[in-house]
Design a protein around this motif. Structure first.
Motif, mmCIF file in Angstrom:
data_model
loop_
_atom_site.group_PDB
_atom_site.id
_atom_site.type_symbol
_atom_site.label_atom_id
_atom_site.label_comp_id
_atom_site.label_asym_id
_atom_site.label_seq_id
_atom_site.Cartn_x
_atom_site.Cartn_y
_atom_site.Cartn_z
ATOM 1 N N GLU A 8 0.821 -1.217 0.000
ATOM 2 C CA GLU A 8 0.000 0.000 0.000
ATOM 3 C C GLU A 8 0.852 1.264 0.000
ATOM 4 O OE1 GLU A 8 -4.115 -1.262 2.321
ATOM 5 O OE2 GLU A 8 -2.500 -0.318 3.463
ATOM 6 N N ARG A 9 2.001 1.213 0.676
ATOM 7 C CA ARG A 9 2.832 2.415 0.809
ATOM 8 C C ARG A 9 4.256 2.261 0.299
ATOM 9 N NH1 ARG A 9 1.525 5.988 6.102
ATOM 10 N NH2 ARG A 9 -0.739 5.852 6.044
ATOM 11 N N ALA A 10 4.671 1.042 0.054
ATOM 12 C CA ALA A 10 6.055 0.828 -0.382
ATOM 13 C C ALA A 10 6.210 1.205 -1.851
ATOM 14 C CB ALA A 10 6.443 -0.633 -0.175
ATOM 15 N N ALA A 110 6.890 4.910 6.390
ATOM 16 C CA ALA A 110 7.028 3.524 5.941
ATOM 17 C C ALA A 110 6.171 2.584 6.782
ATOM 18 C CB ALA A 110 8.494 3.098 6.012
ATOM 19 N N PRO A 111 5.568 1.570 6.156
ATOM 20 C CA PRO A 111 4.744 0.622 6.905
ATOM 21 C C PRO A 111 5.579 -0.408 7.660
ATOM 22 C CG PRO A 111 4.747 0.024 4.595
ATOM 23 C CD PRO A 111 5.524 1.302 4.710
ATOM 24 N N GLY A 177 -0.642 5.758 13.541
ATOM 25 C CA GLY A 177 -1.675 5.200 12.684
ATOM 26 C C GLY A 177 -1.852 3.703 12.822
ATOM 27 N N THR A 178 -1.544 3.159 13.976
ATOM 28 C CA THR A 178 -1.616 1.715 14.193
ATOM 29 C C THR A 178 -3.042 1.199 14.013
ATOM 30 O OG1 THR A 178 0.247 1.824 15.726
ATOM 31 C CG2 THR A 178 -1.153 -0.127 15.860
ATOM 32 N N THR A 192 1.330 -0.460 11.117
ATOM 33 C CA THR A 192 1.602 0.831 11.721
ATOM 34 C C THR A 192 2.645 1.537 10.855
ATOM 35 O OG1 THR A 192 2.085 1.920 13.841
ATOM 36 C CG2 THR A 192 3.394 -0.054 13.310
ATOM 37 N N TYR A 193 2.914 2.810 11.143
ATOM 38 C CA TYR A 193 3.735 3.603 10.222
ATOM 39 C C TYR A 193 4.795 4.407 10.962
ATOM 40 C CZ TYR A 193 -0.163 2.141 7.431
ATOM 41 O OH TYR A 193 -1.092 1.349 6.831
ATOM 42 N N ALA A 194 5.965 4.479 10.337
ATOM 43 C CA ALA A 194 7.097 5.208 10.921
ATOM 44 C C ALA A 194 6.857 6.714 10.823
ATOM 45 C CB ALA A 194 8.379 4.840 10.184
#
Length: 194
Positions: A8-10, A110-111, A177-178, A192-194
């Motif tokens: 989704e985010r990479a 990053a996820p 955003g977990t 979750t996201y960095a």
């Protein structure tokens, strides 16, 4: 599920950190699903890393395997990270440090996908969830005595946390955003996201 959540985010040519890479099942599935991704896998068990290398076969040229813990991996920054069925073996103090080290190695936003044992830990709740674990194993064909012994060992040896505590630790490590994406009896999974 892990590949979908990472993707989704990479970016298209993602560099993914895999914590607890021994055995290679997760690495192989991710590498097959996304042939343009590259991976750094870390595991404290040399025999498990040997299994991972064998499982990867021709996919191994896209994977760097490192014996050790998260600090053994390059500083990154990585486009994503995963940690499946590993964190429930890590002491609470070490878990906090490990989560911070993973977060430090990720690009902003990053996820990070993780899944492991996590269920309510209040005295009555804990026993109920361990009995459910044993009951499910028995229903799946495991010898009843073996299933009860396994549940007892899990309850006495693993440093388990409840889902709320897991999410608090992620927040304290700097993740945002977990979201819970998986719950199956004693197991939970989060993105979750960095």
């Amino acid at each position: 599920m892990t590949a979908l959540l990472v993707a989704e985010r990479a970016p298209e040519y993602a560099n993914v950190l895999v914590i607890g890479a021994g055995g290679g099942v997760e690495l192989k599935a991710l590498a097959q699903a996304y042939p343009q991704w590259r991976f750094v896998g870390v595991d404290p068990s040399k025999p498990m890393l040997a299994l991972a290398e064998a499982a990867l076969g021709p996919l191994a040229d896209r994977v760097q395997l490192h014996h050790g813990y998260v600090e053994t991996a390059a500083a990154g920054p990585f486009d994503a990270a995963t940690c499946l069925l590993t964190m429930h073996f890590v002491s609470i103090e070490e878990r906090s440090r490990t989560l911070k080290e993973i977060r430090r190695r990720l690009k902003p936003g990053a996820p990070f996908v993780l899944a492991h044992m996590s269920f309510p830990q209040a005295p009555g709740d804990r026993d109920l969830w361990l009995s459910r674990y044993a009951a499910f194993a028995i229903a799946s064909g495991v010898d009843p005595e073996d299933a009860r012994n396994a549940a007892s060992a899990i309850g006495s040896r693993l440093p388990l946390l409840g889902p709320d505590e897991e999410e608090r630790m992620l927040k304290e490590a700097g993740f945002t955003g977990t979201q819970l994406f998986y719950a199956g009896l004693a197991f939970r999974g989060w993105v979750t996201y960095a």
